[in-house]
Scaffold this active site. Structure first.
Site, short mmCIF file in Angstrom:
data_model
loop_
_atom_site.label_atom_id
_atom_site.label_comp_id
_atom_site.label_asym_id
_atom_site.label_seq_id
_atom_site.Cartn_x
_atom_site.Cartn_y
_atom_site.Cartn_z
N GLY A 33 0.81 -1.21 0.00
CA GLY A 33 0.00 0.00 0.00
C GLY A 33 0.84 1.26 0.00
N LEU A 35 0.44 3.59 -2.16
CA LEU A 35 0.84 3.38 -3.55
C LEU A 35 1.29 4.67 -4.22
CD1 LEU A 35 -1.98 0.88 -4.65
CD2 LEU A 35 0.26 0.39 -3.63
N HIS A 36 2.29 4.53 -5.09
CA HIS A 36 2.85 5.66 -5.83
C HIS A 36 3.02 5.26 -7.29
CE1 HIS A 36 6.50 3.31 -5.49
NE2 HIS A 36 6.48 3.40 -4.16
N GLY A 38 5.45 4.15 -8.91
CA GLY A 38 6.14 2.87 -9.13
C GLY A 38 5.14 1.72 -9.13
N HIS A 39 4.25 1.72 -8.13
CA HIS A 39 3.22 0.68 -8.06
C HIS A 39 2.29 0.78 -9.28
CE1 HIS A 39 4.07 1.33 -3.61
NE2 HIS A 39 4.28 0.04 -3.72
N SER A 187 9.47 5.42 -3.36
CA SER A 187 9.28 4.48 -2.27
C SER A 187 8.22 5.05 -1.34
CB SER A 187 10.60 4.30 -1.49
OG SER A 187 10.35 3.69 -0.24
P1 AMP Z 1 6.08 -2.27 -1.54
O1 AMP Z 1 4.68 -1.72 -1.47
O2 AMP Z 1 7.13 -1.28 -1.18
O3 AMP Z 1 6.22 -3.59 -0.83
O4 AMP Z 1 6.35 -2.57 -3.07
C1 AMP Z 1 5.46 -3.38 -3.80
C2 AMP Z 1 6.09 -3.68 -5.13
O5 AMP Z 1 6.34 -2.46 -5.83
C3 AMP Z 1 7.44 -4.40 -5.02
O6 AMP Z 1 7.54 -5.37 -6.05
C4 AMP Z 1 8.42 -3.26 -5.22
O7 AMP Z 1 9.67 -3.70 -5.73
C5 AMP Z 1 7.69 -2.41 -6.22
N1 AMP Z 1 8.19 -1.04 -6.21
C6 AMP Z 1 8.40 -0.26 -5.11
N2 AMP Z 1 8.93 0.92 -5.47
C7 AMP Z 1 9.06 0.89 -6.83
C8 AMP Z 1 9.56 1.80 -7.80
N3 AMP Z 1 10.04 3.01 -7.46
N4 AMP Z 1 9.55 1.44 -9.09
C9 AMP Z 1 9.08 0.21 -9.47
N5 AMP Z 1 8.59 -0.70 -8.60
C10 AMP Z 1 8.59 -0.37 -7.29
#
Ligand code: AMP
Length: 305
Positions: A33, A35-36, A38-39, A187
């Site tokens: 969650g 979410l940005h 990247g997600h 992130s």
């Molecule tokens: P998280 O919510 O941080 O656990 O991330 C969920 C998924 O999103 C994981 O597979 C991360 O590697 C990916 N993710 C997080 N930050 C980025 C980003 N800046 N660019 C691409 N994928 C990302």
């Protein structure tokens, strides 16, 4: 625009069964969650592979250490659901903790030495938590494909190992890191940074860019590259280095020569916030592509979602 939200395993299984009965392929995007972009890019890339895209949103207590940020990790389900809907997700799975870890839960997944290195050494038990929850999500959703970000490179390696060792029938897709315009990897934890810290945080991608350019210019000694990375992090007063290593991209073992696919991996505290980032170092990029004129190298250039 809205997206269906399920909070129980039974309801998710039912929704996935209906999608399958309608002939749709199923993709999973595991997240915690907050979410940005990247997600969002993960969701969109998954849509190109699968018609029914499930986004899981679960802040997994098992992957946090006792003194980490589990309690203050950002939680914003309504905004997350809006982002999922806007980027074409079919279903959000947002279970409460006791749905995933009911009373009596005891089985965990240990992927071996890979999970003990670097992030695993700095965060004991972290990858056991990751592997356990990801295998559970695979079993709950039974997706054709699942997507993970290269931002968490060692996590990708851990999940590859898990899928290979336990014969999990899922196709793994790895997505490039989405960056802010100055190069900082997006992130959920960037939200912890003060304005001053946010400015300082660019040191991670700048150090990685230096390493990419150094390799292109002929510096192929991992020890020298690691020293140069550490030096650049040390030059930023708000930064404190956890590790700067040059490792095998597959096993995350340290390298003494650049003779196989290699990554530079960084973990840095900016104030109290721990950030990680990485960049491919080997095979090298074309020397002309990495000069001081291109401060953000294309290999880790910011991407807009
Ligand atoms: P998280 O919510 O941080 O656990 O991330 C969920 C998924 O999103 C994981 O597979 C991360 O590697 C990916 N993710 C997080 N930050 C980025 C980003 N800046 N660019 C691409 N994928 C990302």
């Amino acid at each position: 625009m809205s997206v269906a939200v399920q909070t129980t395993i039974a309801r998710v299984r039912q929704s996935v069964a209906e999608a399958r009965a309608a002939g749709l392929t199923v993709g999973l995007v595991p997240t915690m969650g907050a979410l940005h972009a990247g997600h969002a890019s993960l969701i969109e890339q998954m849509r190109a592979h699968c018609r029914f895209v499930v986004v899981s949103i679960f802040v997994n207590p098992m992957q946090f250490g006792p003194h980490e940020d589990l309690d203050r990790y950002p939680r914003q389900l309504a905004a997350d659901c809006a982002l999922c809907a806007a980027h074409g997700a079919s279903l959000v799975f947002a279970p409460p903790v006791n749905e995933i870890y009911p009373l009596g839960f005891a089985t965990t997944v240990d992927v071996g030495p890979l999970a003990e290195r670097l992030e695993g050494a700095s965060r004991p038990g972290h990858f056991r938590g990751v592997a356990t929850v990801v295998l559970k999500l695979f079993n709950i959703v039974q997706p054709d494909a699942a997507i993970f970000g290269q931002k968490d490179a060692q996590q990708v390696a851990v999940i590859r190992q898990l899928v290979r060792d336990l014969d999990v029938p899922v196709r793994l897709i790895v997505a490039p890191t989405v960056r802010e315009p100055d190069g900082l990897a997006m992130s959920s934890r960037n939200a912890y940074l003060s304005a001053e810290e946010r400015r300082a945080a660019v040191v991670l991608s700048q150090a990685l860019n230096w390493a990419i350019a150094a390799v292109a210019a002929g510096q192929h000694d991992p020890a020298q590259l690691e020293a140069g990375l550490a030096e650049r992090i040390a030059a930023e007063p708000l930064a404190r280095l956890d590790y700067a290593r040059v490792v095998s991209a597959d096993t995350f073992e340290p390298l003494t020569t650049l003779d196989r696919p290699a990554l530079a991996v960084l973990a840095v505290l900016i104030g109290a916030t721990r950030l990680i980032d990485n960049a491919p170092l080997w095979p090298p990029v074309h020397p002309q592509a990495a000069t001081s004129d291109s401060p953000i190298h294309p290999a880790i250039a910011p991407r807009t979602a």
